[in-house]
Design a protein around this motif. Structure first.
Motif, mmCIF file in Angstrom:
data_model
loop_
_atom_site.group_PDB
_atom_site.id
_atom_site.type_symbol
_atom_site.label_atom_id
_atom_site.label_comp_id
_atom_site.label_asym_id
_atom_site.label_seq_id
_atom_site.Cartn_x
_atom_site.Cartn_y
_atom_site.Cartn_z
ATOM 1 N N PRO A 200 0.847 -1.208 0.000
ATOM 2 C CA PRO A 200 0.000 0.000 0.000
ATOM 3 C C PRO A 200 0.880 1.256 0.000
ATOM 4 N N THR B 260 -1.160 5.404 3.785
ATOM 5 C CA THR B 260 -2.525 4.887 3.676
ATOM 6 C C THR B 260 -2.758 3.840 4.765
ATOM 7 N N GLU B 261 -4.012 3.710 5.156
ATOM 8 C CA GLU B 261 -4.399 2.732 6.186
ATOM 9 C C GLU B 261 -5.422 1.812 5.582
ATOM 10 N N GLY B 262 -5.230 0.527 5.741
ATOM 11 C CA GLY B 262 -6.217 -0.400 5.195
ATOM 12 C C GLY B 262 -6.336 -1.642 6.039
ATOM 13 N N TRP C 110 -6.395 -5.865 5.890
ATOM 14 C CA TRP C 110 -5.954 -6.985 5.044
ATOM 15 C C TRP C 110 -6.940 -8.145 5.137
ATOM 16 N N CYS D 289 -5.374 -5.559 0.492
ATOM 17 C CA CYS D 289 -5.499 -4.488 1.476
ATOM 18 C C CYS D 289 -6.470 -3.448 0.913
ATOM 19 N N ARG D 290 -7.556 -3.200 1.650
ATOM 20 C CA ARG D 290 -8.560 -2.230 1.179
ATOM 21 C C ARG D 290 -8.776 -1.155 2.235
ATOM 22 N N ASP D 291 -9.090 0.053 1.785
ATOM 23 C CA ASP D 291 -9.408 1.112 2.750
ATOM 24 C C ASP D 291 -10.859 0.978 3.208
ATOM 25 N N SER D 292 -11.289 1.905 4.062
ATOM 26 C CA SER D 292 -12.614 1.747 4.672
ATOM 27 C C SER D 292 -13.735 1.862 3.633
ATOM 28 N N LYS E 151 -11.769 0.507 -1.308
ATOM 29 C CA LYS E 151 -10.847 0.685 -2.438
ATOM 30 C C LYS E 151 -9.542 -0.087 -2.198
ATOM 31 N N LEU F 64 -5.828 -0.927 -1.945
ATOM 32 C CA LEU F 64 -4.601 -0.153 -1.709
ATOM 33 C C LEU F 64 -3.357 -0.944 -2.083
#
Ligand SMILES: Cc1cc2nc3c(=O)[nH]c(=O)nc-3n(C[C@H](O)[C@H](O)[C@H](O)COP(=O)(O)OP(=O)(O)OC[C@H]3O[C@@H](n4cnc5c(N)ncnc54)[C@H](O)[C@@H]3O)c2cc1C
Length: 382
Positions: free
Chosen positions: A329, A333-335, A337, A350-353, A356, A358
């Motif tokens: 990522p 960015t924060e996501g 897993w 890894c997706r964001d809130s 999407k 990342l």
């Protein structure tokens, strides 16, 4: 004669920049200076030599003389820059001063070295260029047992390739998993299991303290008390951008030589790209970013100022026993897993809130999904 554009380094960064520049400007004198033998080669291929049945000479693509002709440039080999004097637009090669119009630092990164006790420290081989590789191949000829220090991307690639070359491989690294800074643990476990299925043995946790000669080779003493017999040691414990000469010249450095999106350092007429450069805060030790930088910087040097941007840049790791593609990522960015799959075929996303994508890591058969996922990935430097 007009002062030349001077490029320090004939790695992929230096030679690709020269090539891109020559597409736009065939006249300005061009001088390339390198501490090594100046042969053109693709460094990523160093960890595929055995699999492709190529030694150091086999991996060389062109002699420096041929490159000089192709690039309409002078190429000075085995010549080490010892200082830069930005105020006078000149650099030093020992006592010799070389004047530049523009100076480009493409001098790469150096292998991290650790002190090892014992009488066989000279049997430790870092492999960071073609000459290193030739030295290692000469030392490993006729030998059987290789101890690899480091379980990062490069260590794992060498492990796979050395096994293809018929060597018995053991890896020692102080981390808990392979590729700790790059890879989700589930994908790391799949790669490690793949290498183990070929016979690689991992010692994760300890470091090498002492290396000694014994009657039939070497004895590696690890910090946890283990003693591993081996014949030759390869060091792949990490790379650090070369910054010392730049810092001594007063250029701004951080992890790498600090440059903006024009690849310009803190001083006029001095630029940097490749492994040594930290571009807008990003120091990426891969080929894709340096190719983008070479194209943009060539434009700037030819008089059309251009900035670089990076799209998604997934990394293909050359461990054929367990194919791996990873796209960490982007910074900041924060996501969350998620892990799917089992055994060798792992897909971690890894997706964001907002859902999407990342980043990802794909192993085994899951690698087939990379093209579809790449379309969803964010740009690294928009
Ligand atoms: C084994 C291995 C496998 C890899 N696999 C991949 C891969 O699959 N995909 C990928 O994207 N990336 C891979 N990489 C990383 C990639 O190879 C590098 O990012 C890239 O080659 C860096 O190129 P560079 O020109 O910046 O540096 P380098 O190739 O290191 O070139 C530096 C140049 O500067 C010269 N130099 C240094 N100091 C001086 C001085 N003081 N005076 C004069 N000359 C000097 C050197 O002699 C050399 O010519 C791999 C790296 C390794 C080691």
């Amino acid at each position: 004669m007009n002062a030349p554009v001077v490029i320090v380094g004939t790695g992929l960064a230096g030679y690709n920049l020269a090539r891109e520049f020559r597409k736009l400007d065939g006249e300005t004198p061009l001088l390339l200076i390198t501490a090594d033998d100046g042969r053109s080669y693709s460094k990523p291929m160093l960890s595929t030599g055995f699999g492709k049945n190529k030694d150091a000479d086999g991996l060389s693509m062109a002699e420096p003389g041929a490159m000089a002709e192709q690039l309409k440039a002078e190429v000075r080999t085995h010549t080490r820059i010892s200082g830069i004097d930005p105020g006078h637009k000149r650099l030093w090669i020992g006592e010799e001063a070389v004047i530049y119009r523009d100076l480009i630092l493409a001098w790469g990164a150096e292998t991290v070295r650790v002190t090892i006790e014992g009488d066989a420290a000279d049997a430790v081989f870092p492999i960071n260029d073609l000459e290193d590789y030739a030295r290692f191949r000469a030392a490993a000829a006729g030998k059987r047992r290789v101890l690899l220090l480091g379980a990062g991307l490069i260590g794992c690639e060498f492990a796979n390739d050395l096994i293809l070359g018929g060597y018995e491989v053991q890896l020692v690294a102080p981390c808990e998993q392979v590729m700790p800074t790059l890879l989700h643990p589930a994908a790391a476990a799949a790669v490690q299991a793949g290498l183990e299925s070929l016979g690689a043995r991992f010692h994760l946790g300890p470091v090498l303290n002492r290396l000694q000669r014994v009657a039939d080779g070497l004895e590696a003493h690890l910090s946890d008390g283990q003693v591993i017999p081996c014949d030759v040691v390869v060091s792949a414990i990490g790379l650090r951008p070369r910054i010392d000469l730049a810092a001594a010249a007063g250029l701004q450095v951080n992890r790498g030589v600090v440059v903006d999106r024009h690849l310009k350092t803190s001083h006029a007429n001095i630029y940097a790209l490749g492994d040594c450069a930290e571009v807008d805060g990003l120091n990426l030790l891969y080929v894709m970013p340096l190719m983008s930088c070479a194209r943009a910087l060539a434009q700037t040097l030819a008089g059309n100022p251009a900035t670089v941007s990076y799209g998604p840049m997934p990394i293909t790791v050359k461990t054929p026993v367990c194919p791996l593609v990873v796209s960490p990522p982007p910074r900041g960015t924060e996501g969350v897993w998620t892990v799917e799959g089992q055994g060798a075929d792992i897909k971690v996303l890894c997706r964001d809130s907002a859902g999407k994508l990342l980043g990802y890591a794909l192993t085994g058969a899951a690698v087939m999904e990379k093209l579809a996922l790449n379309k969803e990935l964010p740009a690294l430097l928009a």
